[in-house]
Design a protein around this motif. Structure first.
Motif, PDB file in Angstrom:
ATOM      1  N   ILE A 107      22.710   2.609 -21.053  1.00  0.00           N
ATOM      2  CA  ILE A 107      23.844   2.422 -21.945  1.00  0.00           C
ATOM      3  C   ILE A 107      24.200   0.939 -21.980  1.00  0.00           C
ATOM      4  CG2 ILE A 107      26.233   3.052 -22.447  1.00  0.00           C
ATOM      5  CD1 ILE A 107      25.872   5.531 -20.744  1.00  0.00           C
ATOM      6  N   SER A 108      24.221   0.378 -23.174  1.00  0.00           N
ATOM      7  CA  SER A 108      24.712  -0.986 -23.363  1.00  0.00           C
ATOM      8  C   SER A 108      25.929  -0.915 -24.279  1.00  0.00           C
ATOM      9  CB  SER A 108      23.617  -1.864 -23.970  1.00  0.00           C
ATOM     10  OG  SER A 108      23.289  -1.420 -25.268  1.00  0.00           O
ATOM     11  N   LYS A 109      26.440  -2.053 -24.675  1.00  0.00           N
ATOM     12  CA  LYS A 109      27.618  -2.076 -25.538  1.00  0.00           C
ATOM     13  C   LYS A 109      27.337  -1.465 -26.905  1.00  0.00           C
ATOM     14  CE  LYS A 109      30.668  -4.175 -22.901  1.00  0.00           C
ATOM     15  NZ  LYS A 109      31.927  -3.517 -22.494  1.00  0.00           N
ATOM     16  N   ASP A 110      26.077  -1.568 -27.357  1.00  0.00           N
ATOM     17  CA  ASP A 110      25.762  -1.177 -28.727  1.00  0.00           C
ATOM     18  C   ASP A 110      24.913   0.080 -28.855  1.00  0.00           C
ATOM     19  OD1 ASP A 110      27.094  -3.445 -29.781  1.00  0.00           O
ATOM     20  OD2 ASP A 110      25.343  -4.675 -29.289  1.00  0.00           O
ATOM     21  N   GLU A 111      24.239   0.516 -27.771  1.00  0.00           N
ATOM     22  CA  GLU A 111      23.340   1.662 -27.933  1.00  0.00           C
ATOM     23  C   GLU A 111      23.147   2.406 -26.621  1.00  0.00           C
ATOM     24  OE1 GLU A 111      19.276   0.836 -28.751  1.00  0.00           O
ATOM     25  OE2 GLU A 111      19.114  -0.769 -27.280  1.00  0.00           O
ATOM     26  N   MET A 112      22.601   3.624 -26.760  1.00  0.00           N
ATOM     27  CA  MET A 112      22.187   4.436 -25.626  1.00  0.00           C
ATOM     28  C   MET A 112      20.788   4.968 -25.920  1.00  0.00           C
ATOM     29  SD  MET A 112      25.586   6.699 -24.657  1.00  0.00           S
ATOM     30  CE  MET A 112      25.869   7.351 -26.303  1.00  0.00           C
ATOM     31  N   HIS A 113      19.917   4.975 -24.912  1.00  0.00           N
ATOM     32  CA  HIS A 113      18.602   5.599 -25.085  1.00  0.00           C
ATOM     33  C   HIS A 113      18.020   5.960 -23.721  1.00  0.00           C
ATOM     34  CE1 HIS A 113      17.279   1.365 -24.432  1.00  0.00           C
ATOM     35  NE2 HIS A 113      16.251   1.944 -23.834  1.00  0.00           N
ATOM     36  N   TYR A 114      17.114   6.950 -23.728  1.00  0.00           N
ATOM     37  CA  TYR A 114      16.435   7.368 -22.505  1.00  0.00           C
ATOM     38  C   TYR A 114      15.378   6.332 -22.139  1.00  0.00           C
ATOM     39  CZ  TYR A 114      18.514  11.993 -23.194  1.00  0.00           C
ATOM     40  OH  TYR A 114      19.387  13.037 -23.357  1.00  0.00           O
ATOM     41  N   ILE A 115      15.311   5.996 -20.871  1.00  0.00           N
ATOM     42  CA  ILE A 115      14.317   5.040 -20.392  1.00  0.00           C
ATOM     43  C   ILE A 115      12.983   5.754 -20.193  1.00  0.00           C
ATOM     44  CG2 ILE A 115      13.669   3.584 -18.431  1.00  0.00           C
ATOM     45  CD1 ILE A 115      16.594   2.877 -18.117  1.00  0.00           C
ATOM     46  N   GLY A 116      11.913   5.105 -20.654  1.00  0.00           N
ATOM     47  CA  GLY A 116      10.584   5.689 -20.490  1.00  0.00           C
ATOM     48  C   GLY A 116      10.266   6.767 -21.497  1.00  0.00           C
ATOM     49  N   GLY A 117      11.008   6.828 -22.586  1.00  0.00           N
ATOM     50  CA  GLY A 117      10.737   7.837 -23.610  1.00  0.00           C
ATOM     51  C   GLY A 117      11.682   9.021 -23.523  1.00  0.00           C
ATOM     52  N   ASN A 118      11.715   9.798 -24.586  1.00  0.00           N
ATOM     53  CA  ASN A 118      12.612  10.945 -24.659  1.00  0.00           C
ATOM     54  C   ASN A 118      12.202  12.055 -23.710  1.00  0.00           C
ATOM     55  OD1 ASN A 118      14.339   9.922 -26.631  1.00  0.00           O
ATOM     56  ND2 ASN A 118      13.020  10.624 -28.304  1.00  0.00           N
ATOM     57  N   PRO A 119      13.124  12.963 -23.382  1.00  0.00           N
ATOM     58  CA  PRO A 119      12.758  14.145 -22.594  1.00  0.00           C
ATOM     59  C   PRO A 119      11.747  14.999 -23.352  1.00  0.00           C
ATOM     60  CG  PRO A 119      15.150  13.878 -22.708  1.00  0.00           C
ATOM     61  CD  PRO A 119      14.564  12.914 -23.694  1.00  0.00           C
TER      62      PRO A 119
END
Length: 387
Positions: free
Chosen positions: A357-369
């Motif tokens: 999580i950063s100020k501007d976005e969220m994403h899964y590390i290493g690719g999606n589940p």
């Protein structure tokens, strides 16, 4: 597990690049500032190293975070070795020397689960191949058919990969994964046979059995019309259980056998026959083509809430649904970044991921589940909490 111990530990200024390793950032655990994660990227791999100060022993230990431990050992060793050399004046001990060939090279026949997400090649599947005698012989006799073997036991995998190379086989792939999740990811009507020979009975832990009502339904969906699921077992209780589960299907074509001679005799079967144990067979045949596998929504996130940094102490850490769960294990933060450690999905087949999580976005590390129904439900709950 590769690791090193030091009296003191420091990092070079991040981001830091050395020998194709990119050390990008470090985040501290909010509940324990003496523990942190170091994010590393190596070619197509992304993973975390865990640094922890052990107060009782007065030293630092650096090793791979357990969620990332399925990576090739040689890659993990290389990352830890670089940081150990940077801290060489304080180094106590390590186990980073003498990489074996299997730690540094990956067999082209050992596949990742991501290789099957857009899979469209007809194949035969063996679950828990053990010594590999059955699937190796099948692949030799049927060079125009692709065979896929799933196994969790690492020595068995290494043994069969060596045999593939020695025999010069081009039509056998090996996967180190849970077969129950694997089936849910495969398109409908693609398998020409599924073999489950002498599975572990799990008499005291029946929830760990491969065979279940859900397993049978997924197998029938994945099998093409006229193809069959084969169970062989020397355990009468397991066979009775499997038969009872199979009979819960609304429409079924089934064949039962006892002490039949199979096309290929495994080493386990040889052992049981010498002991005059009974061998039970259960064959379930797919009667029709199944509809396509359901397509789930994407794993997208909205922009984080502005107050998200102050809300970690108040949000729910565990959500239990009827057929899924979501557990937020811990938070790691540094300046404008946060890493959330998660486990979620099916109760018997959980997945673990890191969320950045950063100020501007969220994403899964290493690719999606992995795109299972349970993981999508858990993802939707996570969006409600953090989005």
């Amino acid at each position: 597990m590769p690791h090193c111990l030091t009296h003191q530990f420091s990092l070079p200024p991040l981001p830091y690049v050395c020998e194709d390793y990119h050390f990008l950032f470090e985040v501290q655990k909010t509940s324990n500032p003496k523990e942190s994660l170091i994010f590393v990227r190596f070619k197509d791999y992304e993973f975390f190293l865990r640094k922890r100060f052990r107060e009782r022993k007065g030293d630092y230990i650096l090793k791979c975070e357990k969620i990332s431990s399925s990576l090739p050992t040689g890659i993990i060793k290389g990352a830890i070795r670089i940081l150990a050399q940077f801290n060489s004046p304080y180094l106590i001990t390590h186990n980073l020397n003498n990489d074996s060939l299997r730690q540094t090279l990956q067999s082209p026949y050992l596949k990742k689960i991501s290789d099957f997400l857009d899979f469209c090649t007809p194949f035969e599947l063996e679950i828990g191949f053990g010594s590999g005698r059955h699937i190796l012989q099948k692949a030799q006799k049927n060079p125009n058919m692709l065979f896929v073997g799933i196994e969790l036991h690492t020595p068995s995998i290494e043994q069969v990969l060596r045999q593939i190379e020695l025999l010069g086989l081009q039509n056998l792939w090996i996967v180190n994964f849970d077969a129950r999740i694997f089936l849910e990811l495969i398109p409908s009507n693609l398998a020409r046979a599924i073999y489950l020979h002498f599975p572990v009975p799990w008499g005291k832990k029946p929830h760990r059995r491969v065979w279940s009502e859900r397993f049978v339904k997924e197998s029938m969906r994945v099998l093409s019309c006229g193809s069959r699921l084969e169970l062989r077992s020397d355990d009468e209780d397991y066979f009775s259980y499997a038969l009872e589960v199979a009979l819960q299907e609304k429409t079924l074509q089934m064949q039962v056998g006892k002490n039949l001679c199979g096309e290929v005799v495994s080493k386990y079967e040889e052992r049981w026959r010498k002991q005059e144990k009974n061998i039970y067979d259960l064959f379930l045949t797919s009667l029709q083509d199944s509809p396509p596998k359901p397509q789930y929504p994407t794993f997208d996130f909205p922009k984080p809430r502005e107050d998200i940094w102050g809300s970690f102490d108040t949000i729910s850490k565990k959500i239990i649904g009827q057929d899924f769960f979501l557990h937020i294990d811990s938070f790691y933060t540094h300046q404008s970044q946060c890493v959330v450690m998660l486990s979620f999905g099916d109760f018997n087949q959980p997945q673990s991921k890191f969320l950045l999580i950063s100020k501007d976005e969220m994403h899964y590390i290493g690719g999606n589940p992995l795109p299972t129904q349970a993981s999508f439900k858990a993802h939707q709950e996570l969006v409600k909490l953090l989005g």
